[in-house]
Design a protein around this motif. Structure first.
Motif, PDB file in Angstrom:
ATOM      1  N   LEU A 174       0.845  -1.195   0.000  1.00 25.86           N
ATOM      2  CA  LEU A 174       0.000   0.000   0.000  1.00 25.86           C
ATOM      3  C   LEU A 174       0.882   1.248   0.000  1.00 25.86           C
ATOM      4  CD1 LEU A 174      -2.672  -1.153   2.632  1.00 25.86           C
ATOM      5  CD2 LEU A 174      -2.958  -1.078   0.153  1.00 25.86           C
ATOM      6  N   SER A 199       2.368   1.996  -3.437  1.00 23.31           N
ATOM      7  CA  SER A 199       1.386   2.630  -4.314  1.00 23.31           C
ATOM      8  C   SER A 199       1.155   4.084  -3.897  1.00 23.31           C
ATOM      9  CB  SER A 199       0.085   1.835  -4.258  1.00 23.31           C
ATOM     10  OG  SER A 199      -0.930   2.503  -4.942  1.00 23.31           O
ATOM     11  N   ASN A 200       1.042   4.300  -2.598  1.00 25.17           N
ATOM     12  CA  ASN A 200       0.805   5.664  -2.100  1.00 25.17           C
ATOM     13  C   ASN A 200       1.992   6.584  -2.359  1.00 25.17           C
ATOM     14  OD1 ASN A 200      -1.688   4.811  -1.214  1.00 25.17           O
ATOM     15  ND2 ASN A 200      -1.063   4.546   0.921  1.00 25.17           N
ATOM     16  N   ARG A 251       1.770   7.866  -5.856  1.00 26.04           N
ATOM     17  CA  ARG A 251       0.725   8.887  -5.876  1.00 26.04           C
ATOM     18  C   ARG A 251       1.242  10.214  -5.317  1.00 26.04           C
ATOM     19  NH1 ARG A 251      -4.273   8.466  -8.383  1.00 26.04           N
ATOM     20  NH2 ARG A 251      -5.113  10.560  -8.146  1.00 26.04           N
ATOM     21  N   GLU A 269       1.671  13.853  -7.071  1.00 23.87           N
ATOM     22  CA  GLU A 269       0.851  14.992  -6.638  1.00 23.87           C
ATOM     23  C   GLU A 269       1.652  16.101  -5.958  1.00 23.87           C
ATOM     24  OE1 GLU A 269      -2.281  13.148  -4.388  1.00 23.87           O
ATOM     25  OE2 GLU A 269      -3.504  12.816  -6.183  1.00 23.87           O
ATOM     26  N   ARG A 309      -7.994  -2.728 -18.659  1.00 26.15           N
ATOM     27  CA  ARG A 309      -8.653  -2.259 -17.432  1.00 26.15           C
ATOM     28  C   ARG A 309      -8.191  -0.848 -17.078  1.00 26.15           C
ATOM     29  NH1 ARG A 309     -11.420  -0.465 -14.486  1.00 26.15           N
ATOM     30  NH2 ARG A 309     -12.471  -1.231 -12.618  1.00 26.15           N
ATOM     31  N   LEU A 360     -10.381   2.497 -16.664  1.00 35.92           N
ATOM     32  CA  LEU A 360     -10.346   3.300 -15.436  1.00 35.92           C
ATOM     33  C   LEU A 360     -10.227   4.784 -15.750  1.00 35.92           C
ATOM     34  CD1 LEU A 360      -9.891   3.575 -12.263  1.00 35.92           C
ATOM     35  CD2 LEU A 360      -7.458   3.367 -12.775  1.00 35.92           C
ATOM     36  N   GLU A 384      -3.678   9.030 -13.103  1.00 37.69           N
ATOM     37  CA  GLU A 384      -4.318   7.746 -12.817  1.00 37.69           C
ATOM     38  C   GLU A 384      -3.626   6.607 -13.570  1.00 37.69           C
ATOM     39  OE1 GLU A 384      -7.804   7.271 -10.999  1.00 37.69           O
ATOM     40  OE2 GLU A 384      -6.448   8.704 -10.070  1.00 37.69           O
ATOM     41  N   HIS A 392      -0.216   5.979 -11.966  1.00 39.13           N
ATOM     42  CA  HIS A 392      -0.395   5.413 -10.634  1.00 39.13           C
ATOM     43  C   HIS A 392      -0.876   3.959 -10.714  1.00 39.13           C
ATOM     44  CE1 HIS A 392      -2.492   5.659  -6.440  1.00 39.13           C
ATOM     45  NE2 HIS A 392      -1.360   5.006  -6.397  1.00 39.13           N
ATOM     46  N   ARG A 421      -4.017   2.169   4.064  1.00 36.09           N
ATOM     47  CA  ARG A 421      -5.073   2.356   3.070  1.00 36.09           C
ATOM     48  C   ARG A 421      -4.461   2.834   1.765  1.00 36.09           C
ATOM     49  NH1 ARG A 421      -7.002   7.561   3.041  1.00 36.09           N
ATOM     50  NH2 ARG A 421      -9.105   6.833   2.672  1.00 36.09           N
ATOM     51  N   LEU A 422      -5.198   2.591   0.697  1.00 35.58           N
ATOM     52  CA  LEU A 422      -4.721   2.958  -0.633  1.00 35.58           C
ATOM     53  C   LEU A 422      -5.219   4.356  -0.957  1.00 35.58           C
ATOM     54  CD1 LEU A 422      -3.196   1.395  -2.847  1.00 35.58           C
ATOM     55  CD2 LEU A 422      -5.415   0.738  -3.762  1.00 35.58           C
ATOM     56  N   ASN A 423      -4.313   5.261  -1.313  1.00 40.43           N
ATOM     57  CA  ASN A 423      -4.722   6.612  -1.678  1.00 40.43           C
ATOM     58  C   ASN A 423      -4.951   6.720  -3.179  1.00 40.43           C
ATOM     59  OD1 ASN A 423      -4.342   7.338   0.985  1.00 40.43           O
ATOM     60  ND2 ASN A 423      -2.226   7.995   0.641  1.00 40.43           N
ATOM     61  N   GLY A 424      -5.857   7.575  -3.556  1.00 39.21           N
ATOM     62  CA  GLY A 424      -6.124   7.816  -4.976  1.00 39.21           C
ATOM     63  C   GLY A 424      -7.165   8.899  -5.077  1.00 39.21           C
ATOM     64  N   SER A 425      -7.302   9.482  -6.269  1.00 42.27           N
ATOM     65  CA  SER A 425      -8.217  10.631  -6.381  1.00 42.27           C
ATOM     66  C   SER A 425      -9.657  10.170  -6.173  1.00 42.27           C
ATOM     67  CB  SER A 425      -8.057  11.290  -7.746  1.00 42.27           C
ATOM     68  OG  SER A 425      -8.354  10.355  -8.756  1.00 42.27           O
ATOM     69  N   ASP A 426     -10.028   9.080  -6.855  1.00 37.86           N
ATOM     70  CA  ASP A 426     -11.363   8.529  -6.664  1.00 37.86           C
ATOM     71  C   ASP A 426     -11.155   7.149  -6.066  1.00 37.86           C
ATOM     72  OD1 ASP A 426     -13.838   7.427  -6.788  1.00 37.86           O
ATOM     73  OD2 ASP A 426     -13.856   7.221  -8.959  1.00 37.86           O
ATOM     74  N   GLY A 433     -13.237   3.794  -7.064  1.00 37.51           N
ATOM     75  CA  GLY A 433     -13.034   3.278  -8.415  1.00 37.51           C
ATOM     76  C   GLY A 433     -11.618   2.779  -8.608  1.00 37.51           C
ATOM     77  N   PHE A 434     -10.670   3.510  -8.048  1.00 36.64           N
ATOM     78  CA  PHE A 434      -9.270   3.135  -8.203  1.00 36.64           C
ATOM     79  C   PHE A 434      -9.001   1.813  -7.494  1.00 36.64           C
ATOM     80  CE2 PHE A 434      -4.741   3.382  -7.043  1.00 36.64           C
ATOM     81  CZ  PHE A 434      -4.212   3.494  -8.324  1.00 36.64           C
ATOM     82  N   GLU A 482     -11.126  -0.504  -6.749  1.00 35.11           N
ATOM     83  CA  GLU A 482     -11.807  -1.563  -7.495  1.00 35.11           C
ATOM     84  C   GLU A 482     -10.939  -2.029  -8.662  1.00 35.11           C
ATOM     85  OE1 GLU A 482     -14.255  -4.231  -7.411  1.00 35.11           O
ATOM     86  OE2 GLU A 482     -14.493  -2.605  -5.951  1.00 35.11           O
ATOM     87  N   ALA A 483     -10.391  -1.032  -9.386  1.00 41.13           N
ATOM     88  CA  ALA A 483      -9.553  -1.362 -10.540  1.00 41.13           C
ATOM     89  C   ALA A 483      -8.298  -2.100 -10.091  1.00 41.13           C
ATOM     90  CB  ALA A 483      -9.176  -0.081 -11.286  1.00 41.13           C
TER      91      ALA A 483
END
Lengths: 451, 410
Positions: free
Chosen positions: A364, A367-368, A371, A375, A421, A425, A437, A440, B189-194, B197-198, B200-201
């Motif tokens: 996690l 991935s963060n 992001r 940002e 996919r 997205l 997106e 990321h 937790r996973l961060n993302g703009s939405d 949806g993110f 889920e993907a």
């Protein structure tokens, strides 16, 4: 799945073929492993130069220009002035991001993991810096010389509680670690060897943050270490340890794990030719690394995609590939969160690497991190925004961006269904969001964790 | 637990899961379907004291002359000791443990070790985690084997959880069950703009079928799936939790135990938790460091156990504290101690048989200056597995060990 690997084939010089061509993917593999990563332009140059020249360039670039060294030194001074080792950690992250000598820095990191010393315990930024410079000085040099220097390095001695060592009660800690973790590996010495070697080191101490030999505390009697007897001092003790046959095998195995593959653990038969080469080269690291990076094994399916990206490889690699720069303090903190705080290894054993980099929290956090890099206002790519930068290197559409990242950043191909996919997205997002997106999501794929 | 029926269920479901093109570990919905049988299940919390705890200054033979002779500087004086029974007492900072013992909630297994002791931290730790010696097959850990044998997960909740910054403990490793590590709930937790949806993907991206020739990729893939599910489940559980837990001391160990308390109180059905506290490798200037560490362990564990009791969870929780080895009997010249062998283990909870188990290791019968063990650590594990987790200890420990008598049997 553990195929037998023929040792002679493994260490023979790689020659491109239709099956394992020298192309931009192969060059990207070389740069991800020997360094942190390279931009598409750097990879083009490497492809044109050919594999042997590309490796040669990486090895000859191990001296940095004077202007760069001056800049690094003044930045280090500024960090040290705060007395806070975390500042120095950020300095090192910046150095990894900016150095023209990628292999030198990658090997400095290797030795930091090998001779792991944590600022958490040493609590002295200056001593950590001195050690860091020592590791860089010997990074691709003489292992025996490095081992002796590190044995007298104040940060190391403080870290291993060996800042004083009196003859009445020899301290066994350093003697144990030099054999177990630095040079021979478990099983290649006895508890008795540890006690005897500890006697050789009596009188070695740290006074006023410097190494010194206190002859009044040295046990000048006869010691018997690893089958040799004599009135040895510490220098001779180190010499006996590094002179063992198991030393070359031990170091060769660690280099192979670092540069070639996390698993399976290479057999002694596979390592033997490399270990013999290291021994024949008088434990010179540079030629041995060159041999690894020029080998059939290195460019084969046993190597490509068979390592888990370390946090440093992940973050610095991502940025370097996209010509990125960012807030070094944030970056250093993120590396700590991902489990590879620079100057803060978890124990004297360093980082185990491989699968141990991966758990729910670190996945996690990986991935963060991508992001937050995307940002953060301070993150620039080729001194521009990511959109501008990607346009400049010719990636406009989502498909072109996926292609560019897959070629340069991914060791393992992305499944077609996953690409679909990701397109789905980001379909409805505006240009900037679409890009963020896409990048990321790509960098959250399981494939991205491998290198 | 209904092992057999669950195994049958998974076997018959295997065909279905391959049709769904999922790979790796059993998908969450299958685990869910086989779940909810452990709602009042027992919980094991393992506390690893890393670095080699000086057992001799933890459970102290304070009136033994040999002790004071071996420890001229580090020896603890009788007047400070928290006395437990004739000649034996706790380090003065272990008030929390002394109180637990008084209340009947603490068992101390003395003289625990294993034959032919290894004095390397890493090797000895691996032995404790895997119950295997070097050269034997060490692909998994004892808790990992337990989790696998008991069906991977009792519900959609993680089968086990590791709290802390360190790498994942070997003890929790297994082929089929991925145990999440959590540094802190906020970061988990996973961060993302939405985010919806993110997430889920990402879940679908992780679950997509892949070429299975790369073991490492399969491992990362199943770890990614389990990370996303675990973070969703924990976020939901903690979000629902309104019960405030007790106030905890400020050490990191205490914070991690508080998080565990939060998760247990929010109804998470995870049966095994793992936390670590490092720094026990006291080669120099031991006294202050050791005292701080022992206070942290004793204070944190006793706060946690009392917190569980106060919320009516006392009978469901057992804490097990261990270290990879004890230290030399003789102190060294740096007012510290070097790597040794046997030491005490602690079991805390309302269901223990309180008191000292086994004799203090003898100080007049040493081996190379080290204490001799009389109880194998696997005998302690065997008691935990058989009498607490109600499973077949022998298959998990890969050998028969006589369980120590430390837990009240139902």
């Amino acid at each position: 799945m553990t195929d037998f690997i023929e040792p002679d084939w493994a260490w023979a010089t790689y020659e491109p073929s239709s099956q394992t061509p020298w192309d931009v993917r192969a060059a990207a593999h070389l740069y991800r492993r020997a360094g942190f990563g390279a931009t598409p332009a750097e990879l083009d140059t490497a492809v044109k130069a050919g594999p042997m020249n590309a490796v040669q360039t990486l090895l000859s670039e191990t001296t940095e220009p004077q202007s760069y060294l001056t800049q690094m030194s003044s930045l280090a001074d500024a960090s040290l002035a705060t007395g806070n080792p975390e500042r120095l950690s950020a300095w090192w992250a910046y150095r990894m991001l900016s150095t023209p000598a990628q292999l030198l820095e990658k090997m400095t990191l290797f030795w930091h993991g090998h001779f792991a010393t944590s600022a958490e315990k040493v609590q002295d930024a200056e001593l950590m810096f001195v050690q860091n410079q020592l590791l860089r000085k010997f990074a691709v040099g003489d292992f025996a010389g490095l081992l002796l220097e590190i044995s007298r390095d104040p940060a190391m001695l403080v870290y291993l509680d060996s800042a004083s060592n009196r003859k009445a009660h020899p301290n066994e800690n350093f003697a144990r670690e030099i054999m177990e973790l630095f040079c021979l590996g478990e099983g290649n010495y006895t508890e008795q060897d540890i006690r005897e070697l500890a006697r050789c080191f009596t009188g070695w101490e740290v006074k006023r943050r410097k190494f010194r030999f206190n002859r009044y505390q040295h046990d000048s009697g006869t010691k018997s270490v690893l089958g040799d007897s004599g009135t040895f001092g510490g220098e001779e003790g180190v010499g006996i340890v590094v002179g063992q046959d198991s030393a070359a095998l031990f170091i060769a195995a660690k280099l192979v794990k670092y540069f070639v593959m996390d698993e399976p653990q290479p057999s002694p038969e596979l390592l033997a030719p490399l270990a013999n080469f290291l021994r024949d080269q008088d434990m010179q690291i540079g030629p041995t690394v060159q041999k690894i990076l020029s080998s059939n094994l290195f460019y084969s399916k046993h190597s490509v995609g068979r390592k888990v990206r370390s946090p440093v490889e992940l973050a610095i690699g991502f940025l370097r590939t996209l010509d990125g720069s960012t807030d070094s303090y944030k970056l250093a903190e993120a590396l700590q969160r991902l489990g590879q705080g620079l100057l803060y290894p978890p124990s004297v054993k360093g980082w185990d690497g491989g699968r141990t980099w991966i758990n729910s929290s670190t996945l996690l956090a990986r991935s963060n991190l991508i992001r937050s890099l995307l940002e953060n206002d301070k993150t620039r790519f080729g001194k521009q925004t990511l959109v501008e930068h990607l346009r400049k290197v010719g990636a406009n559409s989502t498909d072109e961006i996926i292609d560019l990242l897959e070629t340069t950043l991914f060791a393992v191909r992305i499944p077609a269904a996953a690409k679909d996919r990701i397109r789905r997205l980001t379909r409805d997002a505006n240009e900037t969001n679409k890009l963020t997106e896409t990048v990321h999501a790509l960098c959250t794929l399981p494939e991205f964790q491998l290198c | 637990m209904k092992h057999v029926s669950r195994r049958n269920f998974l076997t018959t479901s295997a065909a279905a899961s391959s049709v769904l093109a999922l790979s790796g570990t059993a998908p969450a919905f299958l685990q869910q379907a086989a779940s909810d049988q452990n709602s009042d299940g027992r919980i094991l919390v393992v506390v690893e004291m890393a670095g080699g705890n000086d057992g001799l200054n933890t459970v102290v033979p304070f009136d033994n002359d040999l002790y004071h002779k071996a420890r001229p500087k580090l020896g603890l004086s009788e007047s400070d000791i928290l006395k437990v029974q004739r000649g034996i007492g706790f380090h003065p900072e272990m008030r929390g443990f002394a109180d637990l013992l008084e209340a009947g909630h603490l068992a101390v297994a003395q003289g625990v070790g294993y034959p032919n002791p290894n004095r390397s931290h890493f090797e000895s730790m691996d032995i404790w985690h895997t119950c295997q010696r070097k050269g034997e097959n060490r692909s998994d850990g004892w808790l990992g084997r337990f989790l696998e044998a008991s069906g991977g997960a009792t519900s959609s909740d993680p089968a086990g959880l590791h709290l802390g910054h360190d790498k994942q403990p070997y003890a929790l490793m297994s082929r089929g069950v991925r145990v999440p590590s959590i540094r802190s709930l906020d970061e988990f937790r996973l961060n993302g703009s939405d985010t919806e949806g993110f997430r889920e993907a990402v879940k679908e991206l992780a679950d997509a079928r892949r070429d299975d020739s790369n073991d490492l990729l399969g491992f990362v893939q199943s770890s990614t799936s389990s990370a996303i599910s675990a973070s969703e489940r924990i976020e939901a559980a903690v979000g629902m939790n309104s019960k405030a837990s007790a106030s905890y001391p400020s050490s990191e160990l205490a914070k991690n135990l508080q998080t565990i308390s939060q998760l247990i109180l929010s109804g998470l059905k995870t049966p095994v938790y793992y936390v670590q506290i490092g720094g026990f490798d006291t080669h120099a200037q031991q006294a202050n460091v050791h005292q701080t560490l022992l206070r942290a362990v004793s204070e944190s564990v006793s706060t946690f156990v009392n917190d569980m009791i106060a919320h009516g969870f006392g009978e469901r929780v057992l804490c097990l504290c261990f270290s990879e080895f004890g230290r030399r009997v003789n102190e060294n010249a740096s007012e510290g101690t070097d790597h040794g062998t046997a030491g005490p283990m602690f079991l805390a909870g309302t269901q223990v048989k309180a008191g000292l188990i086994g004799k203090h290791p003898r100080l007049d019968d040493l081996q190379d200056g080290d204490l001799k063990h009389h109880t194998d650590f696997r005998q302690v594990y065997a008691a935990v597995l058989r009498d607490w987790l109600s499973c077949d200890a022998e298959s998990i420990l890969k050998d028969a060990f006589k369980p120590i008598d430390a837990i009240q049997r139902a």
